[in-house]
Design a protein around this motif. Structure first.
Motif, PDB file in Angstrom:
ATOM      1  N   LYS A 123      -5.519  -5.652   3.285  1.00  0.00           N
ATOM      2  CA  LYS A 123      -5.905  -4.251   3.565  1.00  0.00           C
ATOM      3  C   LYS A 123      -4.682  -3.418   3.953  1.00  0.00           C
ATOM      4  CE  LYS A 123      -9.208  -1.528   6.237  1.00  0.00           C
ATOM      5  NZ  LYS A 123      -8.536  -0.776   7.272  1.00  0.00           N
ATOM      6  N   THR A 124      -3.859  -3.946   4.857  1.00  0.00           N
ATOM      7  CA  THR A 124      -2.657  -3.213   5.261  1.00  0.00           C
ATOM      8  C   THR A 124      -1.681  -3.119   4.101  1.00  0.00           C
ATOM      9  OG1 THR A 124      -2.950  -3.961   7.535  1.00  0.00           O
ATOM     10  CG2 THR A 124      -0.788  -3.095   6.964  1.00  0.00           C
ATOM     11  N   GLU A 127      -2.750  -0.206   2.018  1.00  0.00           N
ATOM     12  CA  GLU A 127      -2.395   1.045   2.704  1.00  0.00           C
ATOM     13  C   GLU A 127      -0.892   1.325   2.596  1.00  0.00           C
ATOM     14  OE1 GLU A 127      -3.828   0.300   6.655  1.00  0.00           O
ATOM     15  OE2 GLU A 127      -5.931   0.476   6.062  1.00  0.00           O
ATOM     16  N   SER A 128      -0.086   0.286   2.796  1.00  0.00           N
ATOM     17  CA  SER A 128       1.364   0.453   2.758  1.00  0.00           C
ATOM     18  C   SER A 128       1.854   0.747   1.343  1.00  0.00           C
ATOM     19  CB  SER A 128       2.064  -0.784   3.315  1.00  0.00           C
ATOM     20  OG  SER A 128       1.721  -0.946   4.672  1.00  0.00           O
ATOM     21  N   THR A 130       0.159   2.252  -0.923  1.00  0.00           N
ATOM     22  CA  THR A 130      -0.251   3.632  -1.190  1.00  0.00           C
ATOM     23  C   THR A 130       0.737   4.618  -0.566  1.00  0.00           C
ATOM     24  OG1 THR A 130      -2.561   2.931  -1.335  1.00  0.00           O
ATOM     25  CG2 THR A 130      -2.148   5.289  -0.930  1.00  0.00           C
ATOM     26  N   LYS A 131       1.176   4.340   0.674  1.00  0.00           N
ATOM     27  CA  LYS A 131       2.192   5.189   1.316  1.00  0.00           C
ATOM     28  C   LYS A 131       3.480   5.180   0.515  1.00  0.00           C
ATOM     29  CE  LYS A 131       0.718   4.206   6.016  1.00  0.00           C
ATOM     30  NZ  LYS A 131       1.080   3.493   7.237  1.00  0.00           N
TER      31      LYS A 131
END
Length: 188
Positions: A123-124, A127-128, A130-131
């Motif tokens: 999950k992280t 997110e990372s 995507t950033k």
């Protein structure tokens, strides 16, 4: 009065050396010294100056600790430091935008992604990635790693989208071709 990055780095370096005698942090200190625009911060307000100093001190601590933990293969702890670092940056956007370059931010995120993959923190990782893609929209590794993370999260549609985008950017990418075939077989 501009924040003295060298002095802040040296102070933090001394503390870390006493705590971690076996860890060589000189390479990280050199990277931190590349924060070129630190002296351009407007320091008219003492309160802002104190906030900037606090931010910089915490930023340097978390970045150095995260990198050192990663080097000694403490990936879970490194991942936690990078999560804390990202939260610090997000909660202090104005200050962080003045201090941290795009290239430095990309480096921080890339190291966090590697820690996420090594700890199965999918999950992280998503997110990372995507950033990272917000900062570098054609980053092949980010598409690859995000597709891999989506696959582990069983979000096959998103994984397929990333693999297709990866093939648009790099039509000869064998990993993307094979993974796309594998995922399509999974959802049959």
């Amino acid at each position: 009065m501009p924040v003295n990055i060298e002095q802040a780095s040296q102070n933090l370096n001394s503390k870390l050396i006493s705590e971690n005698n076996n860890i060589n942090i000189n390479n990280n200190i050199n990277n931190i010294n590349n924060i070129n625009n630190i002296n351009n911060i407007n320091n008219n307000n003492n309160n802002n100056n104190n906030n900037e100093k606090k931010f910089l001190s915490e930023f340097l601590r978390l970045k150095i600790e995260g990198n050192q933990l990663f080097k000694v293969k403490e990936f879970e702890k490194a991942n936690q430091r990078f999560k804390q670092l990202n939260n610090l940056i997000l909660s202090n956007k104005q200050i962080s935008n003045e201090i941290i370059t795009k290239e430095q931010m990309i480096g921080i995120i890339q190291t966090q992604i590697r820690a996420c993959l090594l700890t199965n923190d999918w999950k992280t990782s998503v997110e990372s990635c995507t950033k990272l893609l917000e900062l570098d929209p054609n980053n092949l590794k980010a598409f690859r790693q995000r597709a891999k993370s989506y696959k582990h999260l069983k979000d096959y549609d998103e994984s397929i989208l990333d693999l297709e985008r990866l093939l648009e950017l790099d039509p000869k990418n064998n990993f993307a071709k094979l993974e796309l075939k594998n995922i399509k077989n999974l959802i049959k």
